[in-house]
Design a protein around this motif. Sequence first.
Motif, PDB file in Angstrom:
ATOM      1  N   VAL A   1      40.273  45.958  32.724  1.00  0.00           N
ATOM      2  CA  VAL A   1      38.951  45.411  32.411  1.00  0.00           C
ATOM      3  C   VAL A   1      38.485  45.985  31.076  1.00  0.00           C
ATOM      4  O   VAL A   1      38.854  47.101  30.709  1.00  0.00           O
ATOM      5  CB  VAL A   1      37.921  45.730  33.531  1.00  0.00           C
ATOM      6  CG1 VAL A   1      38.318  45.052  34.825  1.00  0.00           C
ATOM      7  CG2 VAL A   1      37.749  47.217  33.740  1.00  0.00           C
ATOM      8  N   TRP A   2      37.679  45.211  30.365  1.00  0.00           N
ATOM      9  CA  TRP A   2      37.169  45.698  29.080  1.00  0.00           C
ATOM     10  C   TRP A   2      35.892  44.965  28.701  1.00  0.00           C
ATOM     11  O   TRP A   2      35.562  43.909  29.228  1.00  0.00           O
ATOM     12  CB  TRP A   2      38.229  45.560  27.976  1.00  0.00           C
ATOM     13  CG  TRP A   2      38.591  44.148  27.602  1.00  0.00           C
ATOM     14  CD1 TRP A   2      38.057  43.407  26.609  1.00  0.00           C
ATOM     15  CD2 TRP A   2      39.582  43.329  28.228  1.00  0.00           C
ATOM     16  NE1 TRP A   2      38.636  42.163  26.557  1.00  0.00           N
ATOM     17  CE2 TRP A   2      39.586  42.107  27.544  1.00  0.00           C
ATOM     18  CE3 TRP A   2      40.456  43.496  29.284  1.00  0.00           C
ATOM     19  CZ2 TRP A   2      40.425  41.047  27.884  1.00  0.00           C
ATOM     20  CZ3 TRP A   2      41.294  42.449  29.624  1.00  0.00           C
ATOM     21  CH2 TRP A   2      41.281  41.255  28.938  1.00  0.00           C
ATOM     22  N   ASN A   3      35.191  45.600  27.779  1.00  0.00           N
ATOM     23  CA  ASN A   3      34.030  45.003  27.139  1.00  0.00           C
ATOM     24  C   ASN A   3      34.123  45.335  25.655  1.00  0.00           C
ATOM     25  O   ASN A   3      35.145  45.838  25.204  1.00  0.00           O
ATOM     26  CB  ASN A   3      32.710  45.467  27.790  1.00  0.00           C
ATOM     27  CG  ASN A   3      32.520  46.964  27.723  1.00  0.00           C
ATOM     28  OD1 ASN A   3      33.049  47.627  26.823  1.00  0.00           O
ATOM     29  ND2 ASN A   3      31.757  47.504  28.664  1.00  0.00           N
TER      30      ASN A   3
ATOM     31  N   ASP B   1      33.314  42.697  30.597  1.00  0.00           N
ATOM     32  CA  ASP B   1      33.129  41.293  30.222  1.00  0.00           C
ATOM     33  C   ASP B   1      34.388  40.477  30.497  1.00  0.00           C
ATOM     34  O   ASP B   1      34.306  39.278  30.759  1.00  0.00           O
ATOM     35  CB  ASP B   1      32.781  41.183  28.733  1.00  0.00           C
ATOM     36  CG  ASP B   1      31.464  41.862  28.401  1.00  0.00           C
ATOM     37  OD1 ASP B   1      30.549  41.834  29.244  1.00  0.00           O
ATOM     38  OD2 ASP B   1      31.365  42.436  27.299  1.00  0.00           O
ATOM     39  N   GLU B   2      35.538  41.118  30.427  1.00  0.00           N
ATOM     40  CA  GLU B   2      36.822  40.435  30.602  1.00  0.00           C
ATOM     41  C   GLU B   2      37.699  41.233  31.562  1.00  0.00           C
ATOM     42  O   GLU B   2      37.536  42.456  31.705  1.00  0.00           O
ATOM     43  CB  GLU B   2      37.554  40.314  29.252  1.00  0.00           C
ATOM     44  CG  GLU B   2      36.800  39.578  28.176  1.00  0.00           C
ATOM     45  CD  GLU B   2      36.744  38.080  28.400  1.00  0.00           C
ATOM     46  OE1 GLU B   2      37.675  37.529  29.022  1.00  0.00           O
ATOM     47  OE2 GLU B   2      35.757  37.466  27.970  1.00  0.00           O
ATOM     48  N   CYS B   3      38.658  40.539  32.176  1.00  0.00           N
ATOM     49  CA  CYS B   3      39.608  41.243  33.037  1.00  0.00           C
ATOM     50  C   CYS B   3      40.959  40.536  33.001  1.00  0.00           C
ATOM     51  O   CYS B   3      41.064  39.355  32.669  1.00  0.00           O
ATOM     52  CB  CYS B   3      39.090  41.364  34.465  1.00  0.00           C
ATOM     53  SG  CYS B   3      38.938  39.808  35.320  1.00  0.00           S
ATOM     54  N   ASP B   4      41.972  41.319  33.349  1.00  0.00           N
ATOM     55  CA  ASP B   4      43.338  40.809  33.372  1.00  0.00           C
ATOM     56  C   ASP B   4      44.053  41.438  34.565  1.00  0.00           C
ATOM     57  O   ASP B   4      44.144  42.666  34.658  1.00  0.00           O
ATOM     58  CB  ASP B   4      44.050  41.177  32.060  1.00  0.00           C
ATOM     59  CG  ASP B   4      45.407  40.539  31.934  1.00  0.00           C
ATOM     60  OD1 ASP B   4      45.643  39.489  32.560  1.00  0.00           O
ATOM     61  OD2 ASP B   4      46.256  41.091  31.204  1.00  0.00           O
TER      62      ASP B   4
ATOM     63  N   ARG C   1      39.348  49.881  30.582  1.00  0.00           N
ATOM     64  CA  ARG C   1      39.814  50.698  31.709  1.00  0.00           C
ATOM     65  C   ARG C   1      40.908  49.924  32.456  1.00  0.00           C
ATOM     66  O   ARG C   1      40.889  48.699  32.514  1.00  0.00           O
ATOM     67  CB  ARG C   1      38.685  50.993  32.704  1.00  0.00           C
ATOM     68  CG  ARG C   1      37.538  51.745  32.107  1.00  0.00           C
ATOM     69  CD  ARG C   1      37.772  53.227  32.245  1.00  0.00           C
ATOM     70  NE  ARG C   1      36.546  53.933  31.926  1.00  0.00           N
ATOM     71  CZ  ARG C   1      36.449  54.817  30.961  1.00  0.00           C
ATOM     72  NH1 ARG C   1      37.485  55.128  30.240  1.00  0.00           N
ATOM     73  NH2 ARG C   1      35.305  55.421  30.725  1.00  0.00           N
ATOM     74  N   THR C   2      41.808  50.711  33.078  1.00  0.00           N
ATOM     75  CA  THR C   2      42.890  50.130  33.868  1.00  0.00           C
ATOM     76  C   THR C   2      42.951  50.827  35.220  1.00  0.00           C
ATOM     77  O   THR C   2      42.805  52.043  35.304  1.00  0.00           O
ATOM     78  CB  THR C   2      44.253  50.283  33.150  1.00  0.00           C
ATOM     79  OG1 THR C   2      44.176  49.630  31.885  1.00  0.00           O
ATOM     80  CG2 THR C   2      45.381  49.671  33.961  1.00  0.00           C
TER      81      THR C   2
ATOM     82  N   ASP D   1      40.885  35.629  36.024  1.00  0.00           N
ATOM     83  CA  ASP D   1      39.659  35.407  36.788  1.00  0.00           C
ATOM     84  C   ASP D   1      39.103  36.744  37.271  1.00  0.00           C
ATOM     85  O   ASP D   1      39.866  37.639  37.643  1.00  0.00           O
ATOM     86  CB  ASP D   1      39.924  34.517  38.005  1.00  0.00           C
ATOM     87  CG  ASP D   1      40.301  33.098  37.626  1.00  0.00           C
ATOM     88  OD1 ASP D   1      40.030  32.694  36.472  1.00  0.00           O
ATOM     89  OD2 ASP D   1      40.878  32.405  38.482  1.00  0.00           O
ATOM     90  N   LYS D   2      37.791  36.872  37.282  1.00  0.00           N
ATOM     91  CA  LYS D   2      37.173  38.105  37.750  1.00  0.00           C
ATOM     92  C   LYS D   2      37.587  38.392  39.202  1.00  0.00           C
ATOM     93  O   LYS D   2      37.926  39.513  39.554  1.00  0.00           O
ATOM     94  CB  LYS D   2      35.652  38.026  37.629  1.00  0.00           C
ATOM     95  CG  LYS D   2      34.973  39.296  38.063  1.00  0.00           C
ATOM     96  CD  LYS D   2      33.481  39.250  37.871  1.00  0.00           C
ATOM     97  CE  LYS D   2      32.896  40.572  38.367  1.00  0.00           C
ATOM     98  NZ  LYS D   2      31.493  40.661  38.237  1.00  0.00           N
ATOM     99  N   SER D   3      37.552  37.377  40.050  1.00  0.00           N
ATOM    100  CA  SER D   3      38.013  37.496  41.436  1.00  0.00           C
ATOM    101  C   SER D   3      39.068  36.419  41.653  1.00  0.00           C
ATOM    102  O   SER D   3      38.741  35.263  41.916  1.00  0.00           O
ATOM    103  CB  SER D   3      36.847  37.303  42.405  1.00  0.00           C
ATOM    104  OG  SER D   3      35.923  38.360  42.268  1.00  0.00           O
TER     105      SER D   3
END
Length: 151
Positions: free
Chosen positions: A45-47, A9-12, A52-53, A25-27
């Motif tokens: 990334v996570w939900n 759902d989210e990313c960094d 996960r990294t 941003d996702k991309s």
Amino acid sequence: MKNESYGADECDWIFGGGQPCSSTDKSPGKVIFTQAGEHKITLRVWNAVEERTSQQTLRVDAAMTIDFDFTVAINDIAPGTVSIINKSKGGSQYEWTFEGGIPSTSNQQHPGTITFADGGEHKIHLRVFNGSKYEERTKTLTLQPPIQADF
């Protein structure tokens, strides 16, 4: 950068040495690296359930231009002493070949002075490596035959 993750759902993003240096941003699209070398890129990334990294190293080589000049000392009559001026940029290895020259090769960035004993055309060849690719350039030096006295 292209995000191929799924289920998050989210990313960094963290772009070591990049511009921008991070993004949520996702991309995130285009990232610019202005310094040559290795750069670590981290995507987290996570939900609601897990995280996960992923980390990868990107190698950026220096931009390379290849060029050189030469000047003949005194005049263009053999034997000739030639000064080589390397104007190349971004190289890490240099391979010179001096057809008919003494010395005939060099791996120095600035090979200095080369002597050509005979008149005629002499090819000067430079091959430059920047860490991932080679570029080459050849120029021709022409010397007049040595002066002779005869009757």
